[in-house]
Design an enzyme around this catalytic site. Sequence first.
Site, PDB file in Angstrom:
ATOM      1  N   ARG A 169       3.143  60.873  14.775  1.00 34.49           N
ATOM      2  CA  ARG A 169       3.371  59.630  15.548  1.00 34.49           C
ATOM      3  C   ARG A 169       3.835  58.973  15.179  1.00 34.49           C
ATOM      4  O   ARG A 169       2.897  57.928  14.855  1.00 34.49           O
ATOM      5  CB  ARG A 169       3.731  59.714  17.702  1.00 34.49           C
ATOM      6  CG  ARG A 169       3.861  61.353  17.608  1.00 34.49           C
ATOM      7  CD  ARG A 169       5.883  60.949  17.833  1.00 34.49           C
ATOM      8  NE  ARG A 169       6.468  62.254  17.945  1.00 34.49           N
ATOM      9  CZ  ARG A 169       6.425  63.449  17.905  1.00 34.49           C
ATOM     10  NH1 ARG A 169       5.939  64.351  16.903  1.00 34.49           N
ATOM     11  NH2 ARG A 169       7.406  64.294  18.709  1.00 34.49           N
ATOM     12  N   GLU A 197      11.980  54.313  14.567  1.00 35.93           N
ATOM     13  CA  GLU A 197      12.992  55.424  13.877  1.00 35.93           C
ATOM     14  C   GLU A 197      14.614  55.079  15.025  1.00 35.93           C
ATOM     15  O   GLU A 197      14.297  55.399  16.150  1.00 35.93           O
ATOM     16  CB  GLU A 197      12.656  57.052  14.448  1.00 35.93           C
ATOM     17  CG  GLU A 197      11.614  57.238  13.792  1.00 35.93           C
ATOM     18  CD  GLU A 197      10.868  58.584  13.788  1.00 35.93           C
ATOM     19  OE1 GLU A 197      11.129  59.019  14.353  1.00 35.93           O
ATOM     20  OE2 GLU A 197       9.725  58.949  13.180  1.00 35.93           O
ATOM     21  N   HIS A 252      11.117  61.916   9.289  1.00 34.70           N
ATOM     22  CA  HIS A 252      11.189  62.945  10.348  1.00 34.70           C
ATOM     23  C   HIS A 252      11.651  64.000  10.168  1.00 34.70           C
ATOM     24  O   HIS A 252      12.042  64.365  10.972  1.00 34.70           O
ATOM     25  CB  HIS A 252      11.524  61.871  11.610  1.00 34.70           C
ATOM     26  CG  HIS A 252      10.532  62.622  12.681  1.00 34.70           C
ATOM     27  ND1 HIS A 252      10.669  61.513  14.068  1.00 34.70           N
ATOM     28  CD2 HIS A 252       9.617  63.485  13.133  1.00 34.70           C
ATOM     29  CE1 HIS A 252       9.724  62.435  15.189  1.00 34.70           C
ATOM     30  NE2 HIS A 252       8.982  63.613  14.684  1.00 34.70           N
TER      31      HIS A 252
END
Length: 334
Positions: A251, A280, A298
């Site tokens: 993360r 993000e 991601h």
Amino acid sequence: MESQPPEERSQQRSKGLPQVLVMKPPPLLTLFEDKFISSKFQLLKAWESTLPLDQFLTTYAGSVRAVLCSGATPITPRIIRLLPSLQLVVTDSAGVNHIDLNECRRRGIAVTNAAGVFSDDAADAAVGLLIDVLRKISVADRFVRHGLWPAKGDYPLGFKLGGKRVGIVGLGSIGSAVAKRLEAFGCTVLYNSRKPKPWVPYPFYSNVHELAADSDVLIVCCGLTAETRHMINRRVMVALGKQGIIINVARGAIIDEKEMVECLAHGEIGGAGLDVFENEPNVPKQLLELDNVVLSPHRAVFTPEGFMAACDLVVANLEAFFQDKPLLSPLIHE
């Protein structure tokens, strides 16, 4: 009944089944909805209702015992309070930072995730990012595509992976899969986790600063919690050193992104391979301009094979729950 449309036949089969609340469709459900047709439960799709979410949850508060969620639908104390019959939270992701685990523990709500099925994909991506940064693959590709090879001649050398000391932050299922791959490349593996794991052959470090000081590379594989947020800070990065590389497939907020950008820009660390970011999909502009950084949107765990396996696991956990059988991937037991 066979003359009915498939949707109506599905509703007929689902009538009377226990309901699984879905507030927003997770990626798995969007891609593979047919995999979620079960004789043991039916999906209650809140996003298809015209009711405001709170009113929708209140309407079904007495009947909803299970929730299916993803990172886009946080399971907060407020959501949990609106669902007094809730007994199970199933997420289709490896990470669980979108679920209030303390509140689930307090209420005796079971939680399952999909970490195990994504471990190999995440590990492949982590090692791929590391090789890319070390060997300068992406930037060398741009060098060739932009016609710079004939004009500028030989490209600068990259670095060897074998022999590197790699510190893994979080030796869970993903971290362990990364370690297995790195051993095959001839790397020395070190690790940090909440507790030592006596069954593994790698040296344990109780804090990430000491791990960084003894490593050439840090690979972040741990979960995001209040304790791990910004755990990889400037002090850790300076300890890693000017040739050090950071890889993150966990993360974004585990790393202090602002400080990492400054360390990269000023040459205080050697490079980074990043699949995740703090805000993000917004990525700091400075990272886009650095040739020693490889970026990915991601997608470390996103493969068709991984998604299919995650579908099977999510459905199996839900079916086990409604049949009073043991959950397949419990993070928190009831």
